[in-house]
Design a protein around this motif. Sequence first.
Motif, short mmCIF file in Angstrom:
data_model
loop_
_atom_site.label_atom_id
_atom_site.label_comp_id
_atom_site.label_asym_id
_atom_site.label_seq_id
_atom_site.Cartn_x
_atom_site.Cartn_y
_atom_site.Cartn_z
N ARG A 192 1.11 -1.58 0.34
CA ARG A 192 -0.08 -0.07 0.10
C ARG A 192 0.89 1.20 0.12
NH1 ARG A 192 -2.06 3.41 4.52
NH2 ARG A 192 -3.80 4.80 3.51
N ARG A 193 1.81 1.35 0.81
CA ARG A 193 2.89 2.81 0.78
C ARG A 193 3.50 2.46 -0.72
NH1 ARG A 193 5.23 1.64 5.50
NH2 ARG A 193 6.97 -0.48 4.08
N THR A 194 3.89 1.62 -1.66
CA THR A 194 4.50 2.04 -2.70
C THR A 194 3.57 2.43 -3.06
OG1 THR A 194 5.94 -0.70 -1.85
CG2 THR A 194 5.11 0.58 -4.38
N VAL A 195 2.16 2.14 -3.63
CA VAL A 195 1.11 2.82 -4.71
C VAL A 195 1.00 3.87 -3.43
CG1 VAL A 195 -1.45 1.97 -5.14
CG2 VAL A 195 0.30 0.12 -4.44
N LEU A 196 0.66 4.34 -2.52
CA LEU A 196 0.52 5.70 -2.27
C LEU A 196 2.19 6.21 -2.67
CD1 LEU A 196 -0.89 5.32 1.08
CD2 LEU A 196 -1.84 5.85 -1.04
N GLU A 197 3.26 5.67 -2.72
CA GLU A 197 4.92 6.49 -3.12
C GLU A 197 4.82 7.09 -4.44
OE1 GLU A 197 8.01 4.61 -1.45
OE2 GLU A 197 7.31 5.34 1.22
N GLU A 198 3.93 5.63 -5.22
CA GLU A 198 4.19 5.78 -6.79
C GLU A 198 3.43 6.90 -7.22
OE1 GLU A 198 5.63 5.35 -10.30
OE2 GLU A 198 6.30 4.26 -7.94
N ARG A 199 1.78 6.95 -6.79
CA ARG A 199 0.84 8.05 -7.34
C ARG A 199 1.84 8.82 -6.52
NH1 ARG A 199 -4.77 5.52 -5.00
NH2 ARG A 199 -4.64 3.61 -6.90
N ALA A 200 2.04 9.69 -6.17
CA ALA A 200 2.95 10.72 -5.70
C ALA A 200 3.80 11.32 -6.50
CB ALA A 200 3.73 10.74 -3.78
N ARG A 201 4.94 10.31 -6.52
CA ARG A 201 5.40 10.59 -7.90
C ARG A 201 5.23 10.76 -9.48
NH1 ARG A 201 10.22 5.76 -9.45
NH2 ARG A 201 11.34 7.86 -10.83
N ILE A 202 3.95 10.14 -9.69
CA ILE A 202 3.54 10.50 -10.64
C ILE A 202 2.42 11.63 -11.05
CG2 ILE A 202 1.31 9.90 -11.84
CD1 ILE A 202 2.17 7.29 -11.71
N ALA A 203 2.34 11.88 -9.65
CA ALA A 203 1.38 13.39 -9.43
C ALA A 203 2.51 14.19 -9.11
CB ALA A 203 0.92 13.30 -8.12
N ARG A 204 3.79 14.19 -8.70
CA ARG A 204 5.05 15.51 -9.02
C ARG A 204 4.81 15.71 -10.09
NH1 ARG A 204 6.49 12.60 -4.33
NH2 ARG A 204 8.55 11.27 -5.83
N GLU A 205 5.09 14.51 -11.24
CA GLU A 205 5.62 14.40 -12.60
C GLU A 205 4.33 14.50 -13.45
OE1 GLU A 205 6.73 10.12 -13.09
OE2 GLU A 205 9.03 10.31 -12.29
#
Length: 409
Positions: A192-205
């Motif tokens: 779950r944390r990986t998904v959230l971190e990836e989504r945050a990274r996607i949002a930044r990009e």
Amino acid sequence: MTWGEGPRPLFAQSPRRWVRLLPWALAFVLAVALLPTTIQVLGVDYGLHGGIASALAVAQAAPLLLAVVYPLRAWYVVFAADVVGALALLTGDFPAERPWPFPAMEVVGFVGLSLALGLRETRRTLLAVWSATAAANVALLFAAPHGTDASDLLLTILGGGAMLLSAALRERHEAQRRLAEQETISETERARRTVLEERARIARELHDVVAHHMSVITVQANTAAYRLDDLTPAVRDELTSIADAARASLGEMRRLLSVLRSEAAPGELAPQPDLARIGQLVEAITRAGVPVEFTPCEADVPGAVGLSAYRIVQEALANVVRHAPHAPTRVSVAVDDGVLTVLVVNGPAPQPTAVPVESGGTGHGLIGMRERVRLVGGELETGPLPDGGYRVAARLPVTGTDHDSGGGT
């Protein structure tokens, strides 16, 4: 003392049927074996009346079946019957070599009952049970008709040992079960944390991609009055309103980005890559010893799609390096009918020279790929190949995204 944990048989939660039936089978065999033996021994060897011997035998053996579900209740009955039986033996005339206060078959039944108690009851209950047993055993020894020795305490010693053993096994099993549950919870939380971190990274990009188009809109709206002739005042006001709205949106996005990037790594602040950078990525992997056959794509795709394609290829090639070093790999990127197809296929690692950098994986890279494909409404297929290789295929639509509405200078 409590009455136990409720009407649930011992080992009732085991997935194996034979394990669930094992307590019943052992209790049945023990009860059937001890019942006639107790009647015979009490009546013949100790000289008790047949009716009394039979009643004591039933009270001492039959509750063993109850112990599968209610071991503490069974202990009340068996313990009382054992004490009453010891007092009843004082009324008879039996040889000095016969054990007293508890004959051998009573000790066997009590040990079996103690095992059930240890598997079900708490430490406090087990200590209370053992203390009561020891106190009654010691008190009876003061009335011993033929003297006492250490063997007269076998019921207390063996019963306590059985409770200690089964309680230790139960607690070890509980500890292992809790550890397995915690590991499952931890893995779920990590995913779950990986998904959230990836989504945050996607949002930044994604911010970098969208901000570019918003900046273009702002510039076009601000300079339209100087580039275009004969604009009416209403049109000029409309363009000014558009520029102000775009500028305000950029401000809001920057504030959001400041939160998303508060813990970002320095590398995440750099300009985001696109399709044109995949060739550089392939060159770097080739220098690392992975033979890569690359089919580039010069098509113009939306920024979010290009970024997603780059990250998918990046993660797929990283997995090749980690799990199949030096394996021949093919990377192709192509646009057809409004869909960008990204394909990364590697063969098996050459043996025996290639040793995987990692023997296992967390699956977090695949999670990141799926999140990026989901972002642009695409499809992702991953899986092993019959020859031992692996295939990653993504289909990313290039229509209906920011590419259609981005504008240009």
